[in-house]
Write an enzyme that holds these catalytic residues in place. Structure first.
Site, mmCIF file in Angstrom:
data_model
loop_
_atom_site.group_PDB
_atom_site.id
_atom_site.type_symbol
_atom_site.label_atom_id
_atom_site.label_comp_id
_atom_site.label_asym_id
_atom_site.label_seq_id
_atom_site.Cartn_x
_atom_site.Cartn_y
_atom_site.Cartn_z
ATOM 1 N NE ARG A 115 5.288 -12.056 1.824
ATOM 2 C CZ ARG A 115 5.971 -11.616 0.785
ATOM 3 N NH1 ARG A 115 5.340 -10.980 -0.181
ATOM 4 N NH2 ARG A 115 7.259 -11.792 0.701
ATOM 5 N N PRO B 270 0.826 -1.221 0.000
ATOM 6 C CG PRO B 270 -0.163 -1.151 2.106
ATOM 7 C CD PRO B 270 0.631 -2.027 1.205
ATOM 8 C CD GLU B 271 2.735 3.782 -4.092
ATOM 9 O OE1 GLU B 271 2.740 5.007 -4.209
ATOM 10 O OE2 GLU B 271 3.173 3.030 -4.974
ATOM 11 C CG HIS C 60 -2.616 -15.957 8.029
ATOM 12 N ND1 HIS C 60 -1.464 -16.688 8.211
ATOM 13 C CD2 HIS C 60 -3.257 -16.540 6.982
ATOM 14 C CE1 HIS C 60 -1.404 -17.647 7.305
ATOM 15 N NE2 HIS C 60 -2.474 -17.575 6.547
#
Ligand SMILES: [Zn+2]
Length: 277
Positions: free
Chosen positions: A112, A2-3, A93
């Site tokens: 991750r 994401p930015e 997760h």
């Protein structure tokens, strides 16, 4: 990854969902995502705290609490929040759980595990390691064309790499750096130092504009609070990007084929005609 516009949207959604609500209980299930604190300490700081507001600094989400502390979250690659019923089952997760006083719970999930959670004193926020080196926000009054020009003059990097450096300009990642340079007609390999003052003014305008456009576009998307994952890149998102990920396709301004090359281990896209120098 994401930015700024994507993180901004997650922060806005969290603000709407959480402001004014109290965390009844919190649990850190995966200590690795909050390495600064023992899980018990993490839970203690959150228990009974009311969420005052949710803000953003760079790509950090700042959840300001009534007890003078702030929960900092960096989503990195795959971090996301899920706002679900208190009795809902945990996703595989899920690494942190926040039970709220509205009968819901907020989950932090991260496949991750590169994302990070940290609790700091709100008064010391600007001095924390994560935030203290960040350049001004593109929407902050301190981010002026003068500021940008002075920062460019001090840099020996190619301008694209300069734009990715969060200690120079906050909020541009690989996508929006490429787009801002295309809009401003600047070659990504131009040494930052060599950008003239008039072209710097143009670049400044386009940096702010491209981020504003992305936020405005993402605001129109329907977002499911059960999955705030910052991937606002589906659907018609392509209509926003003029060069990014368009190698071999015609430039939307002049029709010349967009080129791709590797710069700083990442792909750079540009139009050889619109961005000749
Ligand atoms: Zn072109």
């Amino acid at each position: 990854m994401p930015e700024l516009p994507e993180v901004e949207m997650v922060a806005r959604h969290l603000r709407a969902l959480l402001a004014g609500k109290t965390v009844r209980k919190a649990q850190l299930l995966q200590p690795g995502i909050a390495p600064e604190h023992p899980p018990r300490q993490f839970a203690q700081w959150l228990r009974g705290a009311r969420v005052e507001t949710v803000a953003r600094r760079g790509k950090h989400i700042l959840t300001h609490l009534s007890n003078g502390r702030t929960l900092l979250t960096h989503l990195r690659m795959t971090g996301r929040f899920l706002y679900v019923a208190a009795e809902a089952e945990l996703e595989p997760h899920t690494h942190a759980v926040f039970w709220l006083d509205d009968g819901q719970k907020l989950l932090y999930s991260d496949v991750r595990r590169f994302g990070r959670l940290q609790i700091v004193k709100t008064a010391e926020l600007d001095e924390t390691k994560a935030l203290r080196q960040l350049a001004p926000e593109p929407f902050d009054p301190a981010f002026t064309p003068e500021y940008l020009f002075r920062a460019l003059k001090r840099s020996r990097q190619p301008i694209k790499l300069f734009l990715l450096d969060q200690t120079r300009v906050v909020g541009l990642g690989n996508i929006y750096a490429a787009e801002a340079l295309h809009r401003a007609g600047i070659n990504p390999q131009l040494p930052a130092q060599q950008l003239s003052r008039p072209r710097t003014d143009r670049l400044h305008t386009e940096i702010v504009a491209v981020l504003n456009d992305a936020i405005a576009y993402e605001s129109t998307l329907n977002t499911d609070p059960r999955d705030l994952d910052a991937s606002y890149t589906g659907g018609t998102y392509e209509s926003l990007t003029r060069v990014y990920d368009r190698a071999g396709q015609p430039c939307l301004t002049c029709g010349t084929l967009v080129r791709r090359f590797t710069q700083g281990a990442r792909s750079t896209y540009y139009c050889p005609r619109c961005q000749r120098r």
